[in-house]
Design an enzyme around this catalytic site. Structure first.
Site, PDB file in Angstrom:
ATOM      1  N   SER A  89       0.819  -1.210   0.000  1.00 21.82           N
ATOM      2  CA  SER A  89       0.000   0.000   0.000  1.00 21.82           C
ATOM      3  C   SER A  89       0.855   1.263   0.000  1.00 21.82           C
ATOM      4  O   SER A  89       1.994   1.271   0.452  1.00 21.82           O
ATOM      5  CB  SER A  89      -0.903   0.030   1.233  1.00 21.82           C
TER       6      SER A  89
HETATM    7  N1  SAH Z   1       0.168  -5.588   4.074  1.00 24.64           N
HETATM    8  C1  SAH Z   1       0.953  -5.854   2.882  1.00 24.64           C
HETATM    9  C2  SAH Z   1       0.250  -5.513   1.588  1.00 24.64           C
HETATM   10  C3  SAH Z   1      -0.978  -6.298   1.412  1.00 24.64           C
HETATM   11  S1  SAH Z   1      -1.481  -6.601  -0.245  1.00 24.64           S
HETATM   12  C4  SAH Z   1       2.284  -5.141   2.931  1.00 24.64           C
HETATM   13  O1  SAH Z   1       2.541  -4.408   3.884  1.00 24.64           O
HETATM   14  O2  SAH Z   1       3.080  -5.354   2.024  1.00 24.64           O
HETATM   15  C5  SAH Z   1      -2.729  -7.753   0.169  1.00 24.64           C
HETATM   16  C6  SAH Z   1      -2.216  -9.138   0.454  1.00 24.64           C
HETATM   17  O3  SAH Z   1      -3.305  -9.912   0.937  1.00 24.64           O
HETATM   18  C7  SAH Z   1      -1.677  -9.851  -0.769  1.00 24.64           C
HETATM   19  O4  SAH Z   1      -0.368 -10.265  -0.533  1.00 24.64           O
HETATM   20  C8  SAH Z   1      -2.625 -11.028  -0.926  1.00 24.64           C
HETATM   21  O5  SAH Z   1      -1.997 -12.181  -1.425  1.00 24.64           O
HETATM   22  C9  SAH Z   1      -3.126 -11.227   0.485  1.00 24.64           C
HETATM   23  N2  SAH Z   1      -4.390 -11.943   0.618  1.00 24.64           N
HETATM   24  C10 SAH Z   1      -5.463 -11.904  -0.202  1.00 24.64           C
HETATM   25  N3  SAH Z   1      -6.443 -12.693   0.265  1.00 24.64           N
HETATM   26  C11 SAH Z   1      -5.985 -13.259   1.419  1.00 24.64           C
HETATM   27  C12 SAH Z   1      -6.539 -14.172   2.363  1.00 24.64           C
HETATM   28  N4  SAH Z   1      -7.756 -14.695   2.215  1.00 24.64           N
HETATM   29  N5  SAH Z   1      -5.776 -14.512   3.432  1.00 24.64           N
HETATM   30  C13 SAH Z   1      -4.521 -14.011   3.593  1.00 24.64           C
HETATM   31  N6  SAH Z   1      -3.955 -13.148   2.719  1.00 24.64           N
HETATM   32  C14 SAH Z   1      -4.682 -12.774   1.649  1.00 24.64           C
END
Ligand code: SAH
Length: 241
Positions: A89
């Site tokens: 983000s």
């Molecule tokens: N917080 C992260 C960015 C998140 S992007 C950072 O600081 O870099 C969102 C992430 O959520 C992605 O990596 C995606 O693979 C993950 N995601 C999506 N659905 C999910 C689920 N059901 N459980 C766990 N992770 C999930």
């Protein structure tokens, strides 16, 4: 006794490696930009980001959480690709969500969507006990390794579907979801402590994108939801079966 002067002198003979830039000045500028964006945000709750959040973001080396190819842009006010069609983000969004979460040292915090591990590192830097779940296994593995290398080894990373939370580690003081959810996952509500708080992007009715929602559970277990600002996240996906 081994006292070979030649051996002691050797380090002065070889060329010193180029110092690794720690990019502190860029981080300081990033934090100033976050404060400016917050001051003009449409939502009063994020106008003054808590100092503890800004201090943590001034310390965590964001450039070491993104791929080499986009490293130069690490401190710009934008989201960046981290591989596997996922993104880290924008700094302001990380700051706003962390601020809204009302983090204090010692709190037990669950993050859904580890991604690069950056958000988890910011929470760890603030002294929280962090558990984080990532559904894309290679991302989970890389983030765990990166967090360990950078000194955030206390953060526990698990590969799996975060929709179900982490029952063995529950309950949590705080829960932060960093992927866009179609609705509020009941398992996460169940794993929130009374007096706890969750920050989660939930699909906006009639339209693309999500709204950032604050979920609180009072001492009697009553749950309240409040939508604060429009945001756009990668989707929360579900594991099959
Ligand atoms: N917080 C992260 C960015 C998140 S992007 C950072 O600081 O870099 C969102 C992430 O959520 C992605 O990596 C995606 O693979 C993950 N995601 C999506 N659905 C999910 C689920 N059901 N459980 C766990 N992770 C999930």
């Amino acid at each position: 006794m081994m006292r070979a002067a030649g051996v002691l002198l050797a380090p002065f003979v070889v060329a010193a490696p180029a110092p690794v830039p720690d990019r502190a000045a860029e981080r300081a500028a990033m934090v100033l930009e976050i404060e400016n964006l917050a001051a003009t945000a449409g939502c009063v709750e994020v106008r003054r980001i808590d100092r503890s959040v800004l201090t943590a973001m001034r310390a965590v080396p964001r450039h070491l959480f993104v791929p080499q190819a986009v490293r130069a842009s690490a401190y710009r006010s934008e989201p960046l690709p981290i591989g596997h069609a996922q993104t880290i983000s924008q700094p302001f969004i990380v700051a706003a969500m962390t601020h809204l979460l009302q983090v204090a040292p010692g709190q037990r915090i669950l993050e859904i969507g580890t991604g690069s591990g950056y958000q988890a590192a910011v929470l760890g830097q603030m002294g929280a006990e962090v558990r984080t779940i990532e559904i894309v296994e290679p991302l989970a593995r890389e983030a765990a390794e990166r967090l360990r290398t950078l000194g955030y080894g206390k953060v526990r990373v698990r590969a799996g579907d975060g929709y179900a939370g982490w029952p063995e580690e529950a309950p949590f003081d705080r829960i932060i979801v960093t992927a866009g959810a179609p609705h509020l996952p009941q398992p996460l509500v169940d794993q929130l402590k009374p007096g706890g708080r969750m920050v989660i992007p939930i699909a906006a009715r009639g339209g693309g994108g999500e709204e950032l929602v604050i979920v609180t559970k009072d001492r009697r277990g009553r749950v309240r939801k409040r939508a604060l600002l429009p945001v756009r996240f990668v989707p929360l996906t579900r594991s099959r079966g």
